[in-house]
Every structure is written in C-alpha cells, then in structure tokens.
Design a protein around this motif. Structure first.
Motif, PDB file in Angstrom:
ATOM      1  N   LEU A  80      -2.598  13.337 -82.910  1.00 56.04           N
ATOM      2  CA  LEU A  80      -2.498  13.937 -81.578  1.00 56.04           C
ATOM      3  C   LEU A  80      -2.452  12.852 -80.500  1.00 56.04           C
ATOM      4  O   LEU A  80      -1.729  12.982 -79.505  1.00 56.04           O
ATOM      5  N   MET A  81      -3.205  11.776 -80.698  1.00 56.95           N
ATOM      6  CA  MET A  81      -3.176  10.658 -79.748  1.00 56.95           C
ATOM      7  C   MET A  81      -1.788  10.020 -79.715  1.00 56.95           C
ATOM      8  O   MET A  81      -1.272   9.672 -78.645  1.00 56.95           O
ATOM      9  N   ALA A  82      -1.183   9.862 -80.897  1.00 61.15           N
ATOM     10  CA  ALA A  82       0.161   9.276 -80.965  1.00 61.15           C
ATOM     11  C   ALA A  82       1.172  10.164 -80.264  1.00 61.15           C
ATOM     12  O   ALA A  82       2.052   9.680 -79.531  1.00 61.15           O
ATOM     13  N   VAL A  83       1.061  11.471 -80.461  1.00 59.49           N
ATOM     14  CA  VAL A  83       1.964  12.411 -79.788  1.00 59.49           C
ATOM     15  C   VAL A  83       1.753  12.358 -78.276  1.00 59.49           C
ATOM     16  O   VAL A  83       2.707  12.376 -77.491  1.00 59.49           O
ATOM     17  N   GLY A  84       0.478  12.271 -77.856  1.00 58.13           N
ATOM     18  CA  GLY A  84       0.189  12.150 -76.431  1.00 58.13           C
ATOM     19  C   GLY A  84       0.775  10.880 -75.844  1.00 58.13           C
ATOM     20  O   GLY A  84       1.304  10.885 -74.722  1.00 58.13           O
ATOM     21  N   SER A  85       0.708   9.795 -76.600  1.00 55.15           N
ATOM     22  CA  SER A  85       1.283   8.533 -76.151  1.00 55.15           C
ATOM     23  C   SER A  85       2.796   8.651 -75.955  1.00 55.15           C
ATOM     24  O   SER A  85       3.333   8.242 -74.926  1.00 55.15           O
TER      25      SER A  85
ATOM     26  N   ILE B 165       5.675   5.282 -88.888  1.00 60.38           N
ATOM     27  CA  ILE B 165       6.571   6.411 -89.132  1.00 60.38           C
ATOM     28  C   ILE B 165       6.413   7.470 -88.039  1.00 60.38           C
ATOM     29  O   ILE B 165       7.393   8.076 -87.594  1.00 60.38           O
ATOM     30  N   LEU B 166       5.174   7.683 -87.583  1.00 61.80           N
ATOM     31  CA  LEU B 166       4.955   8.652 -86.507  1.00 61.80           C
ATOM     32  C   LEU B 166       5.735   8.275 -85.249  1.00 61.80           C
ATOM     33  O   LEU B 166       6.189   9.154 -84.508  1.00 61.80           O
ATOM     34  N   MET B 167       5.906   6.987 -85.008  1.00 58.60           N
ATOM     35  CA  MET B 167       6.648   6.558 -83.831  1.00 58.60           C
ATOM     36  C   MET B 167       8.109   7.000 -83.856  1.00 58.60           C
ATOM     37  O   MET B 167       8.775   7.024 -82.828  1.00 58.60           O
ATOM     38  N   SER B 168       8.602   7.363 -85.042  1.00 61.32           N
ATOM     39  CA  SER B 168       9.983   7.843 -85.126  1.00 61.32           C
ATOM     40  C   SER B 168      10.139   9.185 -84.433  1.00 61.32           C
ATOM     41  O   SER B 168      11.258   9.623 -84.167  1.00 61.32           O
ATOM     42  N   ALA B 169       9.015   9.833 -84.140  1.00 63.09           N
ATOM     43  CA  ALA B 169       9.084  11.115 -83.442  1.00 63.09           C
ATOM     44  C   ALA B 169       9.417  10.940 -81.967  1.00 63.09           C
ATOM     45  O   ALA B 169       9.781  11.912 -81.301  1.00 63.09           O
ATOM     46  N   GLU B 170       9.330   9.720 -81.450  1.00 62.17           N
ATOM     47  CA  GLU B 170       9.579   9.526 -80.025  1.00 62.17           C
ATOM     48  C   GLU B 170      11.019   9.851 -79.622  1.00 62.17           C
ATOM     49  O   GLU B 170      11.229  10.558 -78.632  1.00 62.17           O
ATOM     50  N   PRO B 171      12.047   9.363 -80.338  1.00 57.06           N
ATOM     51  CA  PRO B 171      13.400   9.792 -79.982  1.00 57.06           C
ATOM     52  C   PRO B 171      13.586  11.308 -80.098  1.00 57.06           C
ATOM     53  O   PRO B 171      14.285  11.920 -79.288  1.00 57.06           O
ATOM     54  N   ALA B 172      12.942  11.906 -81.096  1.00 52.71           N
ATOM     55  CA  ALA B 172      13.032  13.358 -81.250  1.00 52.71           C
ATOM     56  C   ALA B 172      12.382  14.061 -80.072  1.00 52.71           C
ATOM     57  O   ALA B 172      12.919  15.041 -79.533  1.00 52.71           O
ATOM     58  N   LEU B 173      11.230  13.555 -79.647  1.00 50.12           N
ATOM     59  CA  LEU B 173      10.542  14.141 -78.511  1.00 50.12           C
ATOM     60  C   LEU B 173      11.382  13.994 -77.246  1.00 50.12           C
ATOM     61  O   LEU B 173      11.478  14.927 -76.435  1.00 50.12           O
ATOM     62  N   GLY B 174      11.988  12.821 -77.078  1.00 52.10           N
ATOM     63  CA  GLY B 174      12.843  12.607 -75.913  1.00 52.10           C
ATOM     64  C   GLY B 174      14.022  13.560 -75.900  1.00 52.10           C
ATOM     65  O   GLY B 174      14.418  14.077 -74.844  1.00 52.10           O
ATOM     66  N   THR B 175      14.603  13.810 -77.068  1.00 51.92           N
ATOM     67  CA  THR B 175      15.726  14.735 -77.155  1.00 51.92           C
ATOM     68  C   THR B 175      15.302  16.160 -76.795  1.00 51.92           C
ATOM     69  O   THR B 175      16.004  16.870 -76.074  1.00 51.92           O
ATOM     70  N   LEU B 176      14.131  16.561 -77.269  1.00 54.07           N
ATOM     71  CA  LEU B 176      13.625  17.899 -76.962  1.00 54.07           C
ATOM     72  C   LEU B 176      13.280  18.037 -75.479  1.00 54.07           C
ATOM     73  O   LEU B 176      13.521  19.091 -74.874  1.00 54.07           O
ATOM     74  N   VAL B 177      12.719  16.979 -74.892  1.00 55.87           N
ATOM     75  CA  VAL B 177      12.429  17.006 -73.457  1.00 55.87           C
ATOM     76  C   VAL B 177      13.715  17.126 -72.655  1.00 55.87           C
ATOM     77  O   VAL B 177      13.795  17.877 -71.669  1.00 55.87           O
ATOM     78  N   GLY B 178      14.740  16.402 -73.076  1.00 57.55           N
ATOM     79  CA  GLY B 178      16.029  16.503 -72.403  1.00 57.55           C
ATOM     80  C   GLY B 178      16.607  17.907 -72.469  1.00 57.55           C
ATOM     81  O   GLY B 178      17.210  18.404 -71.512  1.00 57.55           O
ATOM     82  N   PHE B 179      16.399  18.562 -73.594  1.00 62.32           N
ATOM     83  CA  PHE B 179      16.878  19.936 -73.752  1.00 62.32           C
ATOM     84  C   PHE B 179      16.074  20.911 -72.889  1.00 62.32           C
ATOM     85  O   PHE B 179      16.632  21.766 -72.186  1.00 62.32           O
ATOM     86  N   ALA B 180      14.732  20.760 -72.916  1.00 63.09           N
ATOM     87  CA  ALA B 180      13.875  21.716 -72.213  1.00 63.09           C
ATOM     88  C   ALA B 180      13.883  21.511 -70.697  1.00 63.09           C
ATOM     89  O   ALA B 180      13.890  22.480 -69.934  1.00 63.09           O
ATOM     90  N   VAL B 181      13.887  20.249 -70.252  1.00 66.82           N
ATOM     91  CA  VAL B 181      13.767  19.952 -68.834  1.00 66.82           C
ATOM     92  C   VAL B 181      15.117  19.808 -68.153  1.00 66.82           C
ATOM     93  O   VAL B 181      15.326  20.314 -67.045  1.00 66.82           O
TER      94      VAL B 181
END
Length: 287
Positions: free
Chosen positions: A20-25, A244-260
């Motif tokens: 959860l901390m990594a996701v928050g970061s 490996i968890l850091m690989s979620a950052e591009p995915a998160l950025g893509t989802l933010v771009g879609f939602a926002v």
C-alpha cells in the motif's frame, strides 16, 4: 505452532502495508507529475528538480531534526551515495525525455528496477514475474508509432535506469541503518547539493518568487512523500518484490490519464495493465 502462525500473519500484514505504501508513492508521483507541467515548461526541468530536492530536504530536516554530529562514517557514506543516486537518476531522466519519446524513456528507465528484481530472484521460476512486468510496460508505453532513437537520449535513459536500481538498493540499506527518516533527510540534502549547479546553470541563478512558492507544494508530492513511503516500504519487503511493484507506475499513470484526462486506452494498454497487475501480485505473494 501458534508462534509460527502469528509470525506469518505479521509478515503478511507487513508486506500488505508495504504494498500500500508503494502504491501511495506511485500515486503521489503521478499526481506530482501532472501538476508540475506548467512549472517545468516555464522554469525548466533542471531548475524545478533542484528546487524540489532542496525544499524536500529542508522540510524533512525541520520534521526529523537529524543528529548530524552523531553519525558515523558508514552512515554518511550511505547517505552520500543515496543522495547522489537520487540526483543522478532524476537529472538523467529529464535529459532523456527532452531527446527521446517519453514512452521510450520510461521503458528504458524501468530496466533499473527490473534488473533489481531479476538479481534478487531466489528461484528460477520467479523470473516469470519480471518478464511479465517488462512485457506489460512495453505494451503500456508503446503507442504503435515508430521510435527514432537519439543515442544520447538513450544513454541518458540508461543512466537514469542505473540510478533507479542503485536508489532501490541504497534506500533499503540507508533505511535499515538510520532510525526513522533521518537517513532520508541526509540523502535529500546531498541530492540537493549535487543538483544545485545544474539548477542554477539552467536559469542563470534567477528564481522568480512564484516559483519558490509553487515548488514547495511540488516537493511534498515529489520527492518528499514518495521517498518517505518507499523507504518505509523497503523496510518491510525485499528489493525484488519492490522492483516488480514499481512496474505498476506506468499502469497507474495510464489509468490516471484515462480517468482524469479522458485519454482512451488501447487494447494493448489494457493487456499491459493486466500483465503488470499479475506480475505485481505474483511478486508480492511470493514473499
């Protein structure tokens, strides 16, 4: 038996909290990146990065009040190396993105945490997670257009990747050597000093007052909050799973771009998100 069960539960809980901390970061990084665009365009990436690091170091020093004179040479060495890695990976990344497409720079940059994940594998079958993450990131960042590679830009991106890998390894070491966030405070101070010549050179030493105020807020979003969360997360999980968890950052950025921003997601990007999520869950479950 009860003790073993309690220890296992505590470990599982610690890994869950670390995740959860990594996701928050990563969320803070994406939000900070979105809000930074006007300042980056007006004041420049080098100057903005320098002020962010300087403000983050100052704010954290006021909070943690580090006992500078009590640190031994091994403490200082770790803080100096981590601070240099922080400054180097950030400055190299911005030099890369002004020369090559952002997606390509992101893909090359991700080789850093991917290498940490691969290096930390305990079993051969663990290789499936970094491979899935790599494929997922490539699907996320490649928009289908041809990439013309500027060799200088690619070298800067590789430099950023090396800096990111070094940062992950040193962040865990410094986090274990210091109490609380004192190690992060010292490392941020070193990073600010290293970035100072670059920041001053870009703008001739002239800093508009509005930029000073804006960069305080930006410094909290990036790097202060993400670095603090990542240091605490690395105290609870291995560098392999974290990489490996850091690989979620591009995915998160893509989802933010879609939602926002309403940016459409291609089938390849949806597949990339799915692969990154599977890789991240697999890496964490294998802890």
């Amino acid at each position: 038996m009860a003790t073993d069960s309690n220890n296992a539960s505590a470990t599982t809980a610690g890994i869950a909290v670390a995740s959860l901390m990594a996701v928050g970061s990563m969320t803070s990084v994406q939000l900070g990146a979105a809000l930074s665009t006007p300042t980056l365009e007006s004041f420049g990436p080098m100057g903005t990065t320098w002020l962010r690091l300087a403000w983050a170091a100052l704010l954290l020093a006021l909070i943690t009040r580090p006992r500078i004179l009590s640190y031994s040479w091994p403490h200082w060495r770790g803080a100096i190396l981590l601070g240099a890695a922080m400054a180097g990976m950030t400055l190299c990344y911005f030099q890369a993105v002004i020369r090559i497409p952002l997606g390509l720079a992101t893909a090359i940059d991700f080789l850093g945490p991917l290498g940490v994940a691969a290096f930390g594998m305990r079993r051969a079958w663990h290789a499936v997670w970094p491979v899935l993450a790599l494929v997922g990131v490539v699907l996320l960042v490649h928009d289908g257009s041809d990439w013309t590679v500027d060799p200088v830009g690619a070298l800067f991106a590789l430099g950023a990747a090396c800096g990111w890998a070094t940062y992950i390894l040193l962040m865990k070491r410094v986090g274990q050597a210091f109490t609380g966030l004192q190690g992060l405070t010292m490392s941020l101070a070193v990073a600010a000093v290293v970035a100072t010549p670059w920041g001053l050179a870009e703008n001739g030493g002239q800093i508009p007052l509005p930029v000073l105020g804006i960069t305080i807020g930006l410094a909290i979003l990036v790097p202060l909050l993400p670095y603090a969360l990542e240091m605490m997360a690395l105290r609870r999980m291995s560098t392999r799973a974290f990489g490996i968890l850091m690989s979620a950052e591009p995915a998160l950025g893509t989802l933010v771009g879609f939602a926002v921003l309403g940016q459409a997601l291609s089938p390849a990007q949806l597949a990339g998100i799915a692969l990154v999520v599977v890789a991240s869950l697999g890496a964490v479950a294998g802890e």
